[in-house]
Design a protein around this motif. Structure first.
Motif, PDB file in Angstrom:
ATOM      1  N   ASP A 525      89.443 -25.507   5.549  1.00 58.83           N
ATOM      2  CA  ASP A 525      88.315 -26.106   6.578  1.00 58.83           C
ATOM      3  C   ASP A 525      88.390 -27.747   6.457  1.00 58.83           C
ATOM      4  OD1 ASP A 525      88.132 -23.199   7.130  1.00 58.83           O
ATOM      5  OD2 ASP A 525      86.229 -23.413   6.041  1.00 58.83           O
ATOM      6  N   TYR A 547      92.845 -22.999   5.668  1.00 60.07           N
ATOM      7  CA  TYR A 547      92.741 -23.025   6.897  1.00 60.07           C
ATOM      8  C   TYR A 547      92.714 -24.649   7.269  1.00 60.07           C
ATOM      9  CZ  TYR A 547      90.919 -18.537   6.261  1.00 60.07           C
ATOM     10  OH  TYR A 547      90.778 -17.265   5.866  1.00 60.07           O
ATOM     11  N   ALA A 550      88.192 -26.292  11.254  1.00 56.32           N
ATOM     12  CA  ALA A 550      87.147 -25.300  11.365  1.00 56.32           C
ATOM     13  C   ALA A 550      86.271 -25.834  12.324  1.00 56.32           C
ATOM     14  CB  ALA A 550      86.402 -24.847  10.145  1.00 56.32           C
ATOM     15  N   ARG A 581      90.096 -21.600  12.137  1.00 60.94           N
ATOM     16  CA  ARG A 581      89.350 -20.610  12.276  1.00 60.94           C
ATOM     17  C   ARG A 581      87.701 -21.151  12.900  1.00 60.94           C
ATOM     18  NH1 ARG A 581      87.224 -18.636   6.118  1.00 60.94           N
ATOM     19  NH2 ARG A 581      86.610 -20.493   5.495  1.00 60.94           N
ATOM     20  N   TRP A 605      96.118 -18.156  13.775  1.00 59.31           N
ATOM     21  CA  TRP A 605      94.692 -18.449  13.990  1.00 59.31           C
ATOM     22  C   TRP A 605      93.957 -17.328  13.232  1.00 59.31           C
ATOM     23  CZ3 TRP A 605      93.847 -23.156  15.674  1.00 59.31           C
ATOM     24  CH2 TRP A 605      95.038 -23.784  16.470  1.00 59.31           C
ATOM     25  N   HIS A 606      92.657 -17.521  12.737  1.00 63.50           N
ATOM     26  CA  HIS A 606      91.904 -16.571  12.166  1.00 63.50           C
ATOM     27  C   HIS A 606      90.369 -16.467  12.825  1.00 63.50           C
ATOM     28  CE1 HIS A 606      89.375 -14.524   8.985  1.00 63.50           C
ATOM     29  NE2 HIS A 606      90.578 -14.030   8.649  1.00 63.50           N
ATOM     30  N   ASN A 607      89.995 -15.391  13.137  1.00 69.22           N
ATOM     31  CA  ASN A 607      88.775 -15.295  13.970  1.00 69.22           C
ATOM     32  C   ASN A 607      87.617 -15.404  12.837  1.00 69.22           C
ATOM     33  OD1 ASN A 607      88.418 -12.858  12.456  1.00 69.22           O
ATOM     34  ND2 ASN A 607      88.629 -11.528  14.332  1.00 69.22           N
ATOM     35  N   TRP A 608      87.785 -15.591  11.485  1.00 70.93           N
ATOM     36  CA  TRP A 608      86.570 -15.670  10.662  1.00 70.93           C
ATOM     37  C   TRP A 608      85.542 -14.517  10.724  1.00 70.93           C
ATOM     38  CZ3 TRP A 608      84.483 -21.285   9.601  1.00 70.93           C
ATOM     39  CH2 TRP A 608      83.970 -21.455   8.408  1.00 70.93           C
TER      40      TRP A 608
END
Length: 665
Positions: A525, A547, A550, A581, A605-608
């Motif tokens: 992040d 990541y 953020a 994310r 991408w990540h959805n957290w």
């Protein structure tokens, strides 16, 4: 008996060093040899001895003349002692001075053996530290007074100066530890400084100085050898204070410690006497004497009573005497009873006081309120960046330009909300560096500690920075911000932002910020926040899996993060990096015409763990390149923009405001 004065006015510190340091020749070799000498065969031969004397635990025994040739039998004996932990120490400069020698050898030869031996010594030092932050004289622990926290002969100060140079990457040591070790170094150093603050002795409620050794449990002054009784030290205390005075941006606790110690040094200094050697023709010996001299420089006693600061002396019987002449010849001449080291403290104190306790280091008449110069060498208007900001006009009608000359500025910098239209213009991105090492656990102010960690905090609108680097050097210790921007219409060009987790924080709902031709590195992040930010032609480097972004874009905000023409890079061993994310559900991040390295995960991408974000966040790309650009493999809830959709991502559209502020920078 015929008595002659022999080299009148012997300096106290020289007397002390002669009595205390048994490896003077070895120390001279380490510190006085030309750098080119360390590549010679002579140096390599000595280095082999140093390696032989090092124990497997990582440290060295003390008082060894490492430069003396070893016979075959002696070498075999040293090999047989490798696994022994007896007499391994940091006393009398042992271990820290051998590490300095090995560092110089490595710089000259690039021989990995020297590097590994140095790092082994570093591991030894880190392992030897008490939880309280102090170090014993011997490790593994040796029964007796050797277990006490040892300031004696600067043992602990030597260690802390070593760690300080390594964590600040000053260049004194050619060997750079791993990120994980740097994390440990930072923690160990902070614990060591905390231990110093906790051991400063209070005399009738007033902070004074330190004893040569403190109990490892109670932290109170304690005795060592029979003639080293609990006392206040005029010698060791001086070097402790010099270390504290060398810390950039000291805390209030450190300032108090320094001010209190200096007041004590002033109170207990001894005027009107000096040490001399007298030579006795009959005994053929020289003897140390104290004589009156109204013009003598100030001296401080090695031992002063805890109750009233009265200087005292001891023989090996441990009986307190109040005159040097009252103790026997052997101890009188074999020990450093006086020192002038505190003179260096008093000499440096006014400059330190002006810099950290009086606003600015040296008051100068500023030639131009709108063009100021910061230079560490004193050639500018100010020595520190923060001093210049303090002097800047509030809400000026024209831009305030602060030119910053090359140097490492170890300070936290804050541009306040009233400091609008400020420009920080460095001499070069590579060599104009603002550096600090705050992190979440160090700040320890609760759940929002992250936001107090920034090396540079921008709160004034219309800020500009060019040609400089901002770094958080705390290492991989969790959240640790290098740059925090909580201001509107801010512009950064040809700058580097260096850190790990949370390197750059871009804040302010509706605020616009612009990064051009910059380098940003981190782990997790490392670009985060809610502002609208355009990153153009920047290099974004991931130091580990994690990541890149953020975003916490507000729901009604049209743009979040936009990366145009950027290059995403990583070292060869780094994989599994997500583009972003959602820190908040409506996060918006778009990559346009960017080159993505192979470290970027195919899904992108990540959805957290926020399923709602898959519907409400906006993550998109357009015409990417590179091994990491795999549009067909991206998560289904991300977007690949059409040409018609990508048209709106122009500088003018993204950074729109009441005026085209970005055109006048």
């Amino acid at each position: 008996m015929i008595v002659k004065h022999f080299i009148i006015a012997v300096i106290a510190t020289i007397v002390s060093s002669q009595a205390q340091v048994h490896d003077k020749s070895w120390r001279t070799i380490i510190n006085n040899k030309d750098s080119a000498w360390f590549a010679t065969q002579e140096a390599k031969a000595i280095a082999e001895n140093v390696l032989l004397y090092q124990r497997n635990i990582g440290g060295w025994p003390k008082n060894i003349q490492m430069q003396k040739p070893l016979s075959k039998e002696e070498k075999l004996q040293l090999e047989s002692q490798k696994s022994s932990t007896d007499e391994v120490t940091t006393d009398n400069g042992a271990t820290t001075q051998e590490m300095l020698f090995l560092s110089k050898m490595y710089r000259a030869t690039a021989n990995e053996t020297y590097k590994m031996a140095f790092l082994s010594g570093l591991d030894y030092i880190l392992e030897a530290q008490y939880d309280s932050g102090g170090w014993p004289q011997f490790y593994p622990l040796k029964k007796g007074y050797y277990t006490h926290i040892t300031f004696n002969d600067d043992s602990m100060v030597n260690i802390l100066n070593l760690l300080k140079n390594l964590k600040e990457n000053t260049g004194k040591y050619a060997i750079k530890p791993s990120e994980e070790t740097l994390k440990k170094i930072n923690v160990a150093f902070n614990k060591g400084i905390d231990c110093i603050l906790k051991t400063q002795y209070k005399q009738n409620g007033i902070l004074t100085a330190w004893c040569a050794q403190h109990d490892e449990i109670t932290l109170q002054p304690t005795k060592a050898r029979a003639y080293e009784l609990p006392s206040l030290s005029g010698s060791e205390s001086a070097n402790i204070v010099l270390l504290l005075m060398d810390l950039e941006n000291p805390t209030e606790a450190i300032k108090t410690a320094i001010n209190s110690a200096v007041a004590w040094f002033e109170k207990v200094k001894i005027m009107g006497i000096k040490q001399v050697w007298e030579y006795d023709e009959q005994t053929k010996k020289r003897d140390k004497k104290i004589v009156n001299d109204a013009n003598a420089s100030p001296l401080w006693a090695r031992f002063m009573a805890l109750e009233d600061n009265r200087p005292f002396f001891c023989d090996r019987d441990g009986i307190v005497k109040y005159a040097l002449s009252d103790i026997g010849y052997e101890r009188r001449n074999g020990y450093g009873w006086y020192t002038d080291r505190a003179s260096e403290v008093l000499k440096k104190y006014p400059e330190w006081k002006a810099k950290y306790d009086n606003g600015i280091k040296e008051k100068k008449a500023i030639k131009d309120d709108f063009n100021m110069i910061v230079a560490k060498d004193g050639s500018g208007d100010f020595y520190t960046i923060q001093e210049a900001i303090y002097a800047a006009k509030a809400f000026p009608y024209q831009r305030v330009i602060i030119h910053v000359k090359n140097g490492v500025y170890n300070e936290k910098v804050q541009v306040f909300s009233w400091n609008t239209q400020v420009s920080l213009i460095g001499e070069s991105k590579e060599n104009t560096i603002i550096s600090f090492d705050d992190y979440f656990g160090k700040i320890d102010l609760g759940r929002n500690s992250t936001f107090h960690t920034a090396t540079v905090l921008i709160e004034g609108n219309d800020f500009v920075a060019k040609n400089l680097s901002i770094r958080n050097t705390s290492g991989p210790v969790g959240q640790a911000i290098a740059l925090s921007v909580i201001a509107n219409r801010c512009y950064f060009e040809n700058c580097a932002f260096l850190g790990n987790q949370d390197t750059v924080y871009t804040a302010g709902e509706g605020f616009k910020q612009y990064f051009k031709n910059c380098y940003i590195e981190g782990t997790v992040d490392f670009i985060f926040g809610e502002a609208t930010v355009l990153f153009e032609n920047c290099e974004i480097s991931s130091k580990s899996s994690g990541y890149v972004t953020a975003a916490s874009t507000p729901k009604e905000q049209e743009f979040g993060y936009v990366f145009k023409g950027c290059k995403l890079t990583a070292p060869e061993n780094v994989n599994d990096v997500f583009l972003g994310r959602p820190w908040r559900t409506y996060a918006k991040t778009v990559f346009i015409n960017c080159n993505l390295g192979k470290h970027i995960k195919p899904e992108g991408w990540h959805n957290w763990s926020n399923k709602e974000a898959e519907k409400l966040a906006f993550y998109a790309e357009y015409q990417g390149t590179g091994e990491g650009y795999k549009p067909e493999a991206r998560v289904v809830w991300s977007h690949q923009l059409k040409a018609s959709e990508a048209k709106k991502y122009t500088l003018e559209t993204i950074l729109k405001s009441t005026s085209a502020w970005y055109q006048n920078l």
